[in-house]
Design a protein around this motif. Sequence first.
Motif, PDB file in Angstrom:
ATOM      1  N   UNK A  98       2.779 -11.680   2.996  1.00  0.00           N
ATOM      2  CA  UNK A  98       1.395 -11.380   3.595  1.00  0.00           C
ATOM      3  C   UNK A  98       1.607 -10.099   4.071  1.00  0.00           C
ATOM      4  N   UNK A  99       1.742  -9.074   3.228  1.00  0.00           N
ATOM      5  CA  UNK A  99       1.603  -7.707   3.804  1.00  0.00           C
ATOM      6  C   UNK A  99       0.978  -6.792   2.696  1.00  0.00           C
ATOM      7  N   UNK A 100       0.544  -5.617   3.575  1.00  0.00           N
ATOM      8  CA  UNK A 100      -0.348  -4.504   2.831  1.00  0.00           C
ATOM      9  C   UNK A 100       0.396  -3.260   2.938  1.00  0.00           C
ATOM     10  N   UNK A 101       0.464  -2.611   1.908  1.00  0.00           N
ATOM     11  CA  UNK A 101       0.981  -1.172   1.924  1.00  0.00           C
ATOM     12  C   UNK A 101      -0.198  -0.004   2.014  1.00  0.00           C
ATOM     13  N   UNK A 102      -0.314   0.790   3.173  1.00  0.00           N
ATOM     14  CA  UNK A 102      -1.219   1.522   3.369  1.00  0.00           C
ATOM     15  C   UNK A 102      -0.635   2.918   3.304  1.00  0.00           C
ATOM     16  N   UNK A 103      -1.369   3.958   2.273  1.00  0.00           N
ATOM     17  CA  UNK A 103      -1.134   5.140   1.970  1.00  0.00           C
ATOM     18  C   UNK A 103      -2.300   6.044   2.903  1.00  0.00           C
ATOM     19  N   UNK A 117      -4.332  -0.274  11.377  1.00  0.00           N
ATOM     20  CA  UNK A 117      -4.560  -1.708  11.538  1.00  0.00           C
ATOM     21  C   UNK A 117      -5.453  -2.212  10.533  1.00  0.00           C
ATOM     22  N   UNK A 118      -5.391  -3.346  10.462  1.00  0.00           N
ATOM     23  CA  UNK A 118      -6.191  -4.268   9.720  1.00  0.00           C
ATOM     24  C   UNK A 118      -7.148  -5.330  10.375  1.00  0.00           C
ATOM     25  N   UNK A 156       3.289   0.057   6.374  1.00  0.00           N
ATOM     26  CA  UNK A 156       3.345  -1.472   5.887  1.00  0.00           C
ATOM     27  C   UNK A 156       2.718  -2.240   6.843  1.00  0.00           C
ATOM     28  N   UNK A 157       1.709  -3.207   6.577  1.00  0.00           N
ATOM     29  CA  UNK A 157       1.261  -3.994   7.707  1.00  0.00           C
ATOM     30  C   UNK A 157       1.488  -5.468   7.228  1.00  0.00           C
ATOM     31  N   UNK A 158       2.271  -6.079   8.169  1.00  0.00           N
ATOM     32  CA  UNK A 158       2.669  -7.649   8.002  1.00  0.00           C
ATOM     33  C   UNK A 158       2.342  -8.665   8.915  1.00  0.00           C
ATOM     34  N   UNK A 177      -2.584  -5.365  -2.773  1.00  0.00           N
ATOM     35  CA  UNK A 177      -1.445  -5.271  -1.973  1.00  0.00           C
ATOM     36  C   UNK A 177      -1.289  -3.924  -1.300  1.00  0.00           C
ATOM     37  N   UNK A 178      -2.010  -2.755  -2.207  1.00  0.00           N
ATOM     38  CA  UNK A 178      -2.044  -1.469  -1.707  1.00  0.00           C
ATOM     39  C   UNK A 178      -3.206  -0.990  -1.636  1.00  0.00           C
TER      40      UNK A 178
END
Length: 411
Positions: free
Chosen positions: A298-303, A323-324, A349-351, A400-401
């Motif tokens: 459960x993580x999202x990669x943010x550019x 932040x998410x 990376x947000x997790x 996921x990105x």
Amino acid sequence: MLTMWGGFAALIIIALAFVCWPFFRRFQAQSNSGVNAQRIDIFNQRQQELADELAMERISQSSFDESMVELKRRLLNDLSPEQQLHGRGNNRILALTGMLFVVVLSGVFYYFTGSYQQLKSWEQAIEQLPELGERAVMGKGEPLSANERQALLLGLRTRLAQDGDDAVAWLMLGRVAMTLDEFEMATQAFDKVLAMDPDNLGAKVSYAQALLVRGNDSSMTQAAKLLSQVLQQQPQNMDAISMLALIAYERQDWLEAKSAFELILSSMRPDDPRYAMVAQRIDEIAQRISQSQQSSGDEITVAVSLGDKVKDRIPHQAILFVYAKAASGPPMPLAVKRFSEFSLPMTVTLSQADAMMAELTLAQFEQVQIIARISKDGDVAIASGELQGQSGVIDQQQQKQVDVLIDTLIQ
């Protein structure tokens, strides 16, 4: 010290001379009494000569009278200092009284307004410097009290002012200043040591300790750099390892923190009072690593990137928040990361490990929105003059990105 007391004595002598000078002049007038007696004899002789000339009719009565008036006037002018002296009494007593008054007034004034107690403490600090320094460095005798540490600090500063730069004295000054919470003075002292001796490992460790007290990101980064330099030369330096462990823990670098604490634990005996505390910290970190690994799905990669229109509008000492938040749900962030030092573009990376609350995480919501904000005050709340960018609503199961462009100036 002798120069200062010599200055005090000179000022008192000048004051006494100023008070007594008029009396000295009167004493001089009194010493001229013999001269005045001669002048009276000359007056009598000249008066007799004028009387003889009048009797022999060499001068007229009017000329005789005028000459006598002029003769008496000159005599009175010549005798005037002596007459003033006798009109003022005993000048010796007056001079001594004035001198005593000046001395007493100076003593009373200095007692109430002077800094003799501070001066006395300074003198004692200089005298006790060797003893206090030996107790501080060698650990002999009783530990230094707060007052003794203040005295040692004062003595060291005096020695450095008198004798010039001394790396050992500067190092001791910095360490004593730290015990008195004078961290600004301590860092300046350690800067002096490293300027004179760049390879002084003790100074680097103490400097890192002072920087960690500040607690901000830049100080922690500088402290970590110093400690890394120490460990390159002394890989088993436990002081450096302990501080690096704390830095890693504060930065939530759990793997690095766990390795450092395990190394510390291996150097301790089981009967050490700190052994149980370090072991407990290792267990805590291990649980955090386990939770992070379990939630790694459960993580999202943010550019994150910055728009051209707002490149020149970044606030001074800006803070970056990424932040998410739930697309439909509570406004509180599900995961957030904060950067006081950043360079865009960058990937974040947000997790689950970035959750602010254990009961509110990314795993609880499928659809979320990612927001990146450059804050001017370090507060997550929106404020005028800040920059922001946000993504559209994304489904975590399918995406996921995500790319976020910061291109909006908040008005």
